[in-house]
Design an enzyme around this catalytic site. Structure first.
Site: not given
Length: 378
Positions: A77, A137
């Protein structure tokens, strides 16, 4: 055969902000992993918005299904980007730099991983290699925590991707986030004695937080910059109108503990100090009302007892190991391996902002290094 530059151009063109599903990035990675070489497993979950998020574990087929000698880890991400930044998902290369959201943090490392294992023949490996790709994350290492709870693999060594300027990182600070809610009593501002200003009380809280910050800064760890646990008041929100005595004020505070201060009985040292300050204010004024709400408490990344992997990477890069002041997935995933380092191309100072880039030269060097590490360990 695609190069790391080709992979990164493809990856940056796939939007994967944490508010979106990361499934397209995972599907792209899956297409690059030859099923004759890799055994893959998906670990999906739903985020609070109901979106599917996916973690991917791939292990070469030359060993047991749950063990590996080396594991390469990368999150999928990115942080959001300004819609006006045209290069965010339309990457461009200029003057030896590849621009785009995630190019540095951390799709650059993912592109290097894919390039390093491209064409890999598991039959030529003496020990199994693993790849772990995680979700979310950027919003709290959610995918890493999910995988750690599943405990699906045990690796001797792990390299977790983050932009470290191609230096091996053996330790990192933790991260904690909390909100202090200060309650007062609303009243017409013409009659302030009939109410109690939550903002006035919040000022007293902030003065107490400054005292806490000084206490946290006393113990030093020279391996870090800054060499102590930092504390920051980042947001203050209070009041409803200029002519109303404010009935509530919220203070957002974060701290980044050095290793040893978010572990065992010290896991909430800063929180304990803050609670002590609030209790002191209550003793001085029974009408004072404030409470601490801890929202996140991520542990620090302590150095492993061994340093074989760190020394190997040091010898290949000719750069000494270091520490980082930002949080990583290492603290959550280190239980899956004996020795973990954080490593990757790019500099964190160029990440998380418009104009994010990664030097293409570092991408080339990272691929060479990963291939060398795989060759020596697997």
């Amino acid at each position: 055969m695609k190069t790391e530059i080709d992979f990164l151009l493809d990856l940056v063109a796939i939007p994967s902000v944490s508010s979106m599903s990361n499934r397209p990035v995972i599907d792209y990675a899956l297409r690059q992993l030859n099923p004759k070489t890799w055994r893959t497993e998906l670990y999906p979950y739903r985020d609070p918005a109901g979106l599917e998020k996916v973690n991917l574990l791939a292990i070469t087929k030359n060993g047991a299904t749950r063990t590996a000698e080396l594991m390469l880890v990368c999150h999928t991400d990115t942080v959001p980007f300004d819609p006006a930044w045209s290069e965010a998902v339309h990457p461009q290369i200029r003057n030896g730099k590849l621009y785009g959201r995630g190019s540095c943090d951390v799709k650059g490392y993912l592109a290097c991983v894919l390039a390093a294992v491209s064409g890999l023949d598991a039959r030529r490996l003496s020990k199994p290699l693993a790849i772990l790709l995680t979700a979310d994350e950027e919003i709290g290492c959610v995918g890493a925590k999910y995988i750690a709870a599943k405990n699906p693999i045990r690796a001797r060594y792990a390299i977790i991707g983050e932009p470290t300027g191609m230096r091996p990182v053996r330790a990192g600070k933790g991260y904690a986030l909390a909100e202090i809610v200060v309650r007062g009593k609303e009243a017409h501002s013409a009659f302030p004695a009939r109410g109690r200003s939550a903002i006035y009380d919040a000022v007293r809280v902030i003065a107490g937080l400054e005292r806490v910050a000084k206490k946290l800064a006393a113990p030093k760890n020279a391996a870090f910059d800054p060499p102590y646990t930092t504390l920051n008041v980042g947001l203050i929100r209070g009041g409803t109108a200029k002519n109303i005595v404010p009935g509530e004020c919220r203070i957002t505070v974060e701290w980044r503990p050095v290793p040893g201060q978010v572990r065992g009985n010290d896991a909430n040292r800063a929180a304990v100090l803050i609670e002590q300050e609030l209790a002191h204010l209550r003793r001085r004024d029974p009408g004072f009302d404030a409470r601490l709400e801890v929202q996140r408490m991520d542990p620090a990344f302590d150095p492993a007892p061994t340093d074989k992997l760190a020394k190997l990477v040091q010898s290949l890069t000719r750069r000494p190991s270091t520490t980082v002041a930002f949080g990583t997935e290492a603290a959550h995933l280190r239980a899956l391996s004996t020795e973990t380092i954080v490593f990757g191309p790019g500099n964190m100072e160029t990440a998380h902002k418009t104009g994010e880039f990664v030097p293409t030269r570092e991408l080339n060097k990272c691929v060479e290094l990963l291939r060398a590490v795989i060759g020596k360990l697997c």
